[in-house]
Design a protein around this motif. Structure first.
Motif, PDB file in Angstrom:
ATOM      1  N   SER A   8     -58.662  24.898   9.211  1.00 30.56           N
ATOM      2  CA  SER A   8     -57.839  23.568   9.170  1.00 30.56           C
ATOM      3  C   SER A   8     -56.662  23.794   8.492  1.00 30.56           C
ATOM      4  N   ALA A   9     -56.298  25.170   8.094  1.00 34.03           N
ATOM      5  CA  ALA A   9     -55.397  25.288   7.069  1.00 34.03           C
ATOM      6  C   ALA A   9     -53.928  25.182   7.748  1.00 34.03           C
ATOM      7  N   LEU A  10     -53.790  25.617   9.093  1.00 37.61           N
ATOM      8  CA  LEU A  10     -52.540  25.421   9.745  1.00 37.61           C
ATOM      9  C   LEU A  10     -52.416  24.420  10.881  1.00 37.61           C
ATOM     10  N   PRO A  11     -52.701  23.269  10.704  1.00 44.71           N
ATOM     11  CA  PRO A  11     -52.908  22.338  11.989  1.00 44.71           C
ATOM     12  C   PRO A  11     -51.812  22.449  12.918  1.00 44.71           C
ATOM     13  N   CYS A  12     -50.558  22.637  12.548  1.00 43.03           N
ATOM     14  CA  CYS A  12     -49.520  22.627  13.498  1.00 43.03           C
ATOM     15  C   CYS A  12     -49.752  23.785  14.592  1.00 43.03           C
ATOM     16  N   ILE A  13     -50.302  25.239  14.142  1.00 39.62           N
ATOM     17  CA  ILE A  13     -50.273  26.033  14.961  1.00 39.62           C
ATOM     18  C   ILE A  13     -51.601  26.536  15.294  1.00 39.62           C
ATOM     19  N   SER A  14     -52.846  25.921  14.808  1.00 40.80           N
ATOM     20  CA  SER A  14     -53.992  26.408  15.371  1.00 40.80           C
ATOM     21  C   SER A  14     -54.334  26.189  16.651  1.00 40.80           C
ATOM     22  N   GLY A  15     -54.939  27.216  17.415  1.00 42.83           N
ATOM     23  CA  GLY A  15     -55.284  26.977  18.577  1.00 42.83           C
ATOM     24  C   GLY A  15     -54.216  27.736  19.521  1.00 42.83           C
ATOM     25  N   ALA A  16     -52.870  27.554  19.178  1.00 46.30           N
ATOM     26  CA  ALA A  16     -51.867  28.112  19.771  1.00 46.30           C
ATOM     27  C   ALA A  16     -51.740  29.825  19.620  1.00 46.30           C
ATOM     28  N   GLU A  17     -50.949  30.458  20.622  1.00 50.86           N
ATOM     29  CA  GLU A  17     -50.985  31.715  20.127  1.00 50.86           C
ATOM     30  C   GLU A  17     -49.794  31.935  19.103  1.00 50.86           C
ATOM     31  N   ILE A  18     -50.253  32.710  17.995  1.00 54.77           N
ATOM     32  CA  ILE A  18     -49.370  32.737  16.837  1.00 54.77           C
ATOM     33  C   ILE A  18     -48.491  33.886  16.689  1.00 54.77           C
ATOM     34  N   ASP A  19     -47.158  33.595  16.445  1.00 52.42           N
ATOM     35  CA  ASP A  19     -46.284  34.465  16.194  1.00 52.42           C
ATOM     36  C   ASP A  19     -45.250  33.913  14.995  1.00 52.42           C
ATOM     37  N   ALA A  20     -44.499  34.841  14.526  1.00 48.03           N
ATOM     38  CA  ALA A  20     -43.436  34.481  13.309  1.00 48.03           C
ATOM     39  C   ALA A  20     -42.758  33.267  13.802  1.00 48.03           C
ATOM     40  N   ARG A  21     -42.341  33.172  15.140  1.00 45.03           N
ATOM     41  CA  ARG A  21     -41.515  31.953  15.433  1.00 45.03           C
ATOM     42  C   ARG A  21     -42.320  30.700  15.350  1.00 45.03           C
ATOM     43  N   ARG A  22     -43.632  30.552  15.550  1.00 43.90           N
ATOM     44  CA  ARG A  22     -44.426  29.360  15.423  1.00 43.90           C
ATOM     45  C   ARG A  22     -44.722  28.791  14.096  1.00 43.90           C
ATOM     46  N   VAL A  23     -44.838  30.084  13.166  1.00 47.99           N
ATOM     47  CA  VAL A  23     -45.214  29.839  11.665  1.00 47.99           C
ATOM     48  C   VAL A  23     -43.867  29.283  11.117  1.00 47.99           C
ATOM     49  N   VAL A  24     -42.837  29.638  11.647  1.00 47.45           N
ATOM     50  CA  VAL A  24     -41.237  28.985  11.321  1.00 47.45           C
ATOM     51  C   VAL A  24     -41.209  27.535  11.414  1.00 47.45           C
ATOM     52  N   GLU A  25     -41.566  27.448  12.847  1.00 45.46           N
ATOM     53  CA  GLU A  25     -41.410  25.927  13.482  1.00 45.46           C
ATOM     54  C   GLU A  25     -42.544  25.149  12.599  1.00 45.46           C
ATOM     55  N   ALA A  26     -43.670  25.560  12.275  1.00 46.76           N
ATOM     56  CA  ALA A  26     -44.812  24.612  11.452  1.00 46.76           C
ATOM     57  C   ALA A  26     -44.068  24.448  10.283  1.00 46.76           C
ATOM     58  N   ALA A  27     -43.521  25.510   9.593  1.00 47.04           N
ATOM     59  CA  ALA A  27     -42.986  25.087   8.278  1.00 47.04           C
ATOM     60  C   ALA A  27     -41.731  24.307   8.394  1.00 47.04           C
ATOM     61  N   ARG A  28     -40.929  24.118   9.397  1.00 44.13           N
ATOM     62  CA  ARG A  28     -39.861  23.200   9.440  1.00 44.13           C
ATOM     63  C   ARG A  28     -40.439  21.690   9.767  1.00 44.13           C
TER      64      ARG A  28
END
Ligand SMILES: [Zn+2]
Length: 317
Positions: free
Chosen positions: A205-225
């Motif tokens: 449950s740690a990263l609700p914005c990107i869990s389940g999606a393909e994880i790359d650096a761009r998605r981490v940045v989008e979730a941070a934003r």
């Protein structure tokens, strides 16, 4: 006004970028495609030809006099030979410069991608007017290029600046080069994505914005934003690793400025403060005022740099 033009090519592990570039660094036209990695040199050379046809199709305001190609290394820019590219199998000892020159009927210059990008930023981007700078690309891997005492640094066989393989930890994650704990293995975009996957594996449950999606650096940045606290924590760690690596680079080259490019630099506004905090804390006192800035030419530093280096070489003859 008629003027000399060059074709710039940036051969990356994930994208091929081809541009028509003027002597003042202006990109007139550009085409980008995913690199056909599995095809090897034969297929990628056809890809170059197709993209060059596209940017040359309509009327131009000058004549193409040369081609500059930037590629990941290590490569030998003196002989124009690719030596080994971990992300592109099948290119070992490939004489890219001469093969491309025969194919296109134009003079070709081959340069390491980060060295070419450093030149582009120095002439037309965030490093204009400086005598000392280091360009660092942070994307799938990490590479570097430096201008020292007003000259582009090439080193033996043109291989200077492989700063991604400075070892920062004895027992860190495995690097593309086979060693452990390299700057690249800790701070490249792939490392950021790997840490995100680890966090999710430990706490789903740690990263609700990107869990389940393909994880790359761009998605981490989008979730941070988007304000995801887990992603912001990952960005904080990323800034720390970058700060440690940049501090080593600052100590080694004494630049007036470090210029950060590559995909991860799209998050520069989120990383900037953390990077500078590490430099403030870890660098020797006389180095602490060195600033890190984002690339001024964004993703075009490499094509513009390669084309401009080719034009400079042509004009010297
Ligand atoms: Zn390495």
């Amino acid at each position: 006004m008629k003027g000399a033009l060059a074709i710039g090519i940036d051969l990356g592990g994930s994208q091929v970028r081809v541009a028509l570039v003027q002597t003042d660094g202006t990109v007139l036209r550009k085409e980008v495609e995913p690199t056909d990695v599995s095809g090897g040199p034969t297929v990628v050379l056809k890809q170059f030809a197709r993209l060059i046809d596209r940017i040359s199709a309509s009327e131009t305001s000058g004549e193409v006099s040369c081609v500059g190609i930037a590629a990941p290394g290590p490569l030998d820019s003196e002989t124009g030979t690719i030596l080994h590219i971990p992300t592109l199998p099948g290119w070992e000892e490939f004489p890219l410069r001469d093969v491309l020159a025969r194919q296109l009927g134009l003079p070709v210059l081959l340069e390491g991608d980060a060295i070419a990008a450093a030149y582009g930023e120095w002439q037309f981007g965030a490093g204009r007017g400086l005598r000392n700078l280091v360009y660092v690309t942070v994307s799938t891997g990490i590479g570097g290029g430096a201008v020292v005492d007003g000259r582009l640094l090439r080193g033996r066989r043109g291989m200077a600046g492989h700063i991604g393989h400075i070892r920062l930890a004895q027992n860190g994650p495995r690097c593309s080069c086979g060693a452990a704990g390299c700057f690249e293995a800790l701070a490249a975009g792939t490392a950021l994505a790997r840490r995100a996957r680890q966090v999710i594996a430990e706490t789903p449950s740690a990263l609700p914005c990107i869990s389940g999606a393909e994880i790359d650096a761009r998605r981490v940045v989008e979730a941070a934003r988007a304000g995801d606290s887990g992603a912001l924590e990952l960005i904080k760690h990323e800034a720390q690793y970058l700060g440690i690596g940049f501090t080593a680079v600052i100590h080694a080259y004494s630049p007036e400025r470090v210029i950060m490019g590559g995909g991860v630099s799209q998050a520069f506004d989120l990383l900037e403060e953390g990077i500078h905090n590490v430099i403030q804390r870890n660098a020797l006192p006389p180095f602490r005022d060195v600033r890190v800035v984002a690339a001024g030419l964004a993703e075009n530093s490499g094509v513009i740099g390669a084309a401009s280096l080719a034009l400079r070489q042509e004009m010297a003859f």
